[in-house]
Design a protein around this motif. Structure first.
Motif, PDB file in Angstrom:
ATOM      1  N   VAL A 125      21.180 -24.201  22.631  1.00 16.22           N
ATOM      2  CA  VAL A 125      22.190 -23.521  21.821  1.00 16.22           C
ATOM      3  C   VAL A 125      21.585 -22.912  20.555  1.00 16.22           C
ATOM      4  N   GLY A 126      20.277 -23.136  20.326  1.00 13.62           N
ATOM      5  CA  GLY A 126      19.598 -22.525  19.186  1.00 13.62           C
ATOM      6  C   GLY A 126      19.289 -23.461  18.044  1.00 13.62           C
ATOM      7  N   LYS A 127      19.237 -24.776  18.289  1.00 10.35           N
ATOM      8  CA  LYS A 127      18.948 -25.722  17.197  1.00 10.35           C
ATOM      9  C   LYS A 127      17.519 -25.544  16.688  1.00 10.35           C
ATOM     10  N   SER A 128      16.546 -25.429  17.581  1.00 11.71           N
ATOM     11  CA  SER A 128      15.145 -25.291  17.167  1.00 11.71           C
ATOM     12  C   SER A 128      14.916 -23.974  16.437  1.00 11.71           C
ATOM     13  N   THR A 129      15.531 -22.899  16.902  1.00 10.90           N
ATOM     14  CA  THR A 129      15.396 -21.607  16.225  1.00 10.90           C
ATOM     15  C   THR A 129      16.004 -21.669  14.833  1.00 10.90           C
ATOM     16  N   LEU A 130      17.144 -22.340  14.692  1.00  7.91           N
ATOM     17  CA  LEU A 130      17.789 -22.474  13.387  1.00  7.91           C
ATOM     18  C   LEU A 130      16.914 -23.282  12.433  1.00  7.91           C
ATOM     19  N   LEU A 131      16.294 -24.356  12.910  1.00 12.20           N
ATOM     20  CA  LEU A 131      15.396 -25.154  12.070  1.00 12.20           C
ATOM     21  C   LEU A 131      14.222 -24.305  11.597  1.00 12.20           C
ATOM     22  N   THR A 132      13.628 -23.513  12.494  1.00 14.37           N
ATOM     23  CA  THR A 132      12.479 -22.690  12.130  1.00 14.37           C
ATOM     24  C   THR A 132      12.849 -21.650  11.088  1.00 14.37           C
ATOM     25  N   MET A 133      14.034 -21.063  11.205  1.00 18.44           N
ATOM     26  CA  MET A 133      14.433 -20.012  10.272  1.00 18.44           C
ATOM     27  C   MET A 133      14.813 -20.566   8.905  1.00 18.44           C
ATOM     28  N   LEU A 134      15.387 -21.758   8.847  1.00 19.02           N
ATOM     29  CA  LEU A 134      15.842 -22.314   7.569  1.00 19.02           C
ATOM     30  C   LEU A 134      14.727 -23.030   6.819  1.00 19.02           C
ATOM     31  N   GLY A 159      11.113 -23.060   7.976  1.00 20.48           N
ATOM     32  CA  GLY A 159       9.753 -22.592   8.205  1.00 20.48           C
ATOM     33  C   GLY A 159       8.928 -23.531   9.054  1.00 20.48           C
ATOM     34  N   THR A 160       9.462 -24.697   9.399  1.00 21.82           N
ATOM     35  CA  THR A 160       8.771 -25.642  10.276  1.00 21.82           C
ATOM     36  C   THR A 160       8.877 -25.152  11.720  1.00 21.82           C
ATOM     37  N   HIS A 161       7.760 -25.120  12.407  1.00 20.19           N
ATOM     38  CA  HIS A 161       7.775 -24.617  13.786  1.00 20.19           C
ATOM     39  C   HIS A 161       8.315 -25.696  14.725  1.00 20.19           C
ATOM     40  N   SER A 162       9.349 -25.327  15.461  1.00 21.62           N
ATOM     41  CA  SER A 162       9.905 -26.184  16.502  1.00 21.62           C
ATOM     42  C   SER A 162       9.934 -25.379  17.793  1.00 21.62           C
ATOM     43  N   GLU A 163       9.366 -25.931  18.826  1.00 17.99           N
ATOM     44  CA  GLU A 163       9.215 -25.214  20.093  1.00 17.99           C
ATOM     45  C   GLU A 163      10.575 -24.756  20.622  1.00 17.99           C
ATOM     46  N   ALA A 164      10.683 -23.470  20.913  1.00 20.00           N
ATOM     47  CA  ALA A 164      11.915 -22.899  21.459  1.00 20.00           C
ATOM     48  C   ALA A 164      11.568 -22.107  22.707  1.00 20.00           C
ATOM     49  N   ALA A 165      12.319 -22.334  23.782  1.00 18.56           N
ATOM     50  CA  ALA A 165      12.068 -21.641  25.045  1.00 18.56           C
ATOM     51  C   ALA A 165      13.404 -21.401  25.737  1.00 18.56           C
ATOM     52  N   THR A 182      13.889 -28.334  25.661  1.00 19.58           N
ATOM     53  CA  THR A 182      12.579 -27.977  25.118  1.00 19.58           C
ATOM     54  C   THR A 182      12.138 -28.995  24.077  1.00 19.58           C
ATOM     55  N   THR A 183      13.068 -29.402  23.226  1.00 21.42           N
ATOM     56  CA  THR A 183      12.780 -30.416  22.202  1.00 21.42           C
ATOM     57  C   THR A 183      13.007 -31.802  22.796  1.00 21.42           C
ATOM     58  N   LEU A 184      11.949 -32.625  22.747  1.00 18.63           N
ATOM     59  CA  LEU A 184      12.018 -33.963  23.340  1.00 18.63           C
ATOM     60  C   LEU A 184      12.003 -35.074  22.304  1.00 18.63           C
ATOM     61  N   THR A 185      11.740 -34.748  21.055  1.00 17.38           N
ATOM     62  CA  THR A 185      11.727 -35.760  20.001  1.00 17.38           C
ATOM     63  C   THR A 185      12.357 -35.168  18.749  1.00 17.38           C
ATOM     64  N   CYS A 186      12.407 -35.941  17.675  1.00 15.68           N
ATOM     65  CA  CYS A 186      13.026 -35.492  16.435  1.00 15.68           C
ATOM     66  C   CYS A 186      11.995 -34.750  15.582  1.00 15.68           C
ATOM     67  N   ILE A 187      12.309 -33.522  15.190  1.00 17.60           N
ATOM     68  CA  ILE A 187      11.400 -32.703  14.392  1.00 17.60           C
ATOM     69  C   ILE A 187      12.049 -32.451  13.038  1.00 17.60           C
ATOM     70  N   GLN A 219      16.535 -32.501   3.814  1.00 16.05           N
ATOM     71  CA  GLN A 219      15.831 -32.741   5.082  1.00 16.05           C
ATOM     72  C   GLN A 219      16.730 -32.351   6.249  1.00 16.05           C
ATOM     73  N   LEU A 220      16.206 -31.469   7.114  1.00 18.72           N
ATOM     74  CA  LEU A 220      16.936 -30.999   8.287  1.00 18.72           C
ATOM     75  C   LEU A 220      16.242 -31.541   9.534  1.00 18.72           C
ATOM     76  N   LEU A 221      17.002 -32.190  10.411  1.00 20.72           N
ATOM     77  CA  LEU A 221      16.448 -32.832  11.598  1.00 20.72           C
ATOM     78  C   LEU A 221      16.881 -32.078  12.847  1.00 20.72           C
ATOM     79  N   ASP A 222      15.891 -31.633  13.625  1.00 18.57           N
ATOM     80  CA  ASP A 222      16.163 -31.011  14.924  1.00 18.57           C
ATOM     81  C   ASP A 222      16.084 -32.099  15.987  1.00 18.57           C
ATOM     82  N   LEU A 223      17.220 -32.445  16.565  1.00 19.63           N
ATOM     83  CA  LEU A 223      17.295 -33.530  17.542  1.00 19.63           C
ATOM     84  C   LEU A 223      17.373 -32.970  18.956  1.00 19.63           C
TER      85      LEU A 223
END
Length: 400
Positions: free
Chosen positions: A73-82, A84-90, A95-100, A112-116
């Motif tokens: 739904v775009g959680k990793s892309t939102l984390l990267t844009m807000l 600057g931390t790279h979170s794998e998006a495909a 795609t995300t298997l752990t907490c970033i 602190q923003l957590l991509d789950l």
């Protein structure tokens, strides 16, 4: 029969039962049984050595925000844009298997923003990594529920149901019910207003389901059976939630307008970078962070590094501000000068109970230390004057 099967069996029985005045006591007992079973489902299995496998994420910054949603739904892309931390998006799911974690620098604070990982239906029963995701969400200050604007509204209901099944209450306040267990005396049932959902007999049946035969219950509002069960369980967490609808660039303007007008909702597009500033402003508003700037005596205020307070993390009074700086500072405070929206005039002399607001300036005036060797007043036992007249310092003669 396992716990999950027993929960499904009770839910099926509740679905078959007609809701009317004659069956409300039976339905109340069934709701209490489901709440007990779900609590047992969250407990670690007997014989296990402590906690199980989870996400090791250390708390950092002045607040913590968790991203929850279905896969892709775009959680990793939102984390990267807000952040600057790279979170794998495909383009594929999970795609995300752990907490970033990532850090948002906003209004002189660090959030602190957590991509789950994405959760699925049945996460509260342990499907996928649902339990670990929900456990991390409980440690956050607010939850951002990321939804796909092009999908059906049922996704929001499914996620809300999964979170409520494990004790998370979104955008709700704790019920005004006083409950206390006693050793003797039976059950004391009282209310300060007329109740339309719960009566004394139903309350007795729910308490007996929990094997509680001596307690004091006082209703201060017209609460429901579910509210009473939440108070008895005592492990519910009430959190603020912002519903973030992503991918608004693929739906019509009428749908975007309808979604944006819903309460606690923000519409964004990570692909076209739309409305991200509004999302940050809404997140800041819901977190309720209070920035307080310090002012040393005789100097200008320091507007570079504020002391960040919040109601959820300690409180926003002057005493909480002093404790945030150092625990021993409170006993040395004589009075406090406050500039800002919380003060009636500038500066205002305040005590420790004064509530501070965002962007206030505070100057702490400490008590003066007493001189050693003697008391005060006309009978003090120590003086700094010389003992002999000849030792006194003579004044300089006047110039004529």
């Amino acid at each position: 029969m396992g716990i999950v099967e027993r929960i499904k069996e009770i839910e099926a029985e509740m679905a078959r039962t007609q809701k009317n005045k004659a069956t409300e006591y039976h339905l109340g007992q069934l709701k209490a049984k489901i709440a007990k079973l779900r609590t047992q489902l969250l407990e670690p299995p007997k014989g296990s050595s402590g906690a199980g496998e989870g996400f090791e994420v250390t708390k950092f910054g002045h607040g913590r925000v968790a991203l929850i949603g279905f896969p892709s739904v775009g959680k990793s892309t939102l984390l990267t844009m807000l952040t600057g931390t790279h979170s794998e998006a495909a383009s594929y799911e999970f795609t995300t298997l752990t907490c970033i974690p990532g850090i948002i620098h906003y209004n002189d604070t660090k959030i602190q923003l957590l991509d789950l990982p994405g959760i699925i239906e049945g996460a509260s029963e342990g499907k996928g990594r649902g339990r670990q995701v929900i456990a991390v969400s409980k440690s956050a200050d607010i939850v951002l529920m990321v939804l796909d604007a092009s999908k059906s509204e049922g996704h929001r209901q499914i996620l809300t149901k999964e979170l409520e099944a494990v004790g998370l209450r979104l955008n709700k306040k704790p019920p005004q019910i006083y409950f206390k267990k006693k050793k003797t005396g039976g059950i004391s049932f009282n209310s300060t207003l007329k109740l339309t959902h719960v009566d004394e007999k139903l309350c007795y049946q729910i308490l007996h389901e929990y094997k509680i035969h001596n307690a004091e219950v006082l209703f201060r509002e017209d609460a429901t059976v579910d509210d009473l069960i939440d108070v008895i369980e005592g492990n519910r967490k009430y959190m603020k939630c912002v519903y973030v609808y992503n991918k608004i660039d693929v739906v019509g303007i009428d749908d975007v307008d309808r979604l944006a007008r819903q309460p606690n909702s923000v519409v964004i597009s990570c692909n076209m970078k739309l409305n991200l500033d509004r999302l940050l402003a809404k997140m800041w508003e819901e977190m309720g962070l209070v920035r307080v700037y310090t002012k040393p005596q005789g100097q200008q205020p320091d507007f570079t590094d504020p002391v960040v307070l919040s109601t959820d993390r300690g409180g926003c009074t002057v005493e909480d501000f002093c404790n945030h700086i150092h625990r021993s500072l409170v006993k040395d405070v004589k009075y406090v000068l406050v500039w800002g929206t919380s003060a009636r005039h500038y500066p205002q002399h305040c005590g420790l109970s004064q509530m501070l607001e965002d962007e206030d300036v505070v100057q702490i005036v400490k008590k003066k230390e007493k001189e050693d060797g003697g008391g005060r007043g006309r009978f003090k036992s120590h003086t700094n004057a010389p003992d002999r007249i000849s030792d006194r310092v003579k004044k300089a003669p006047l110039k004529t």
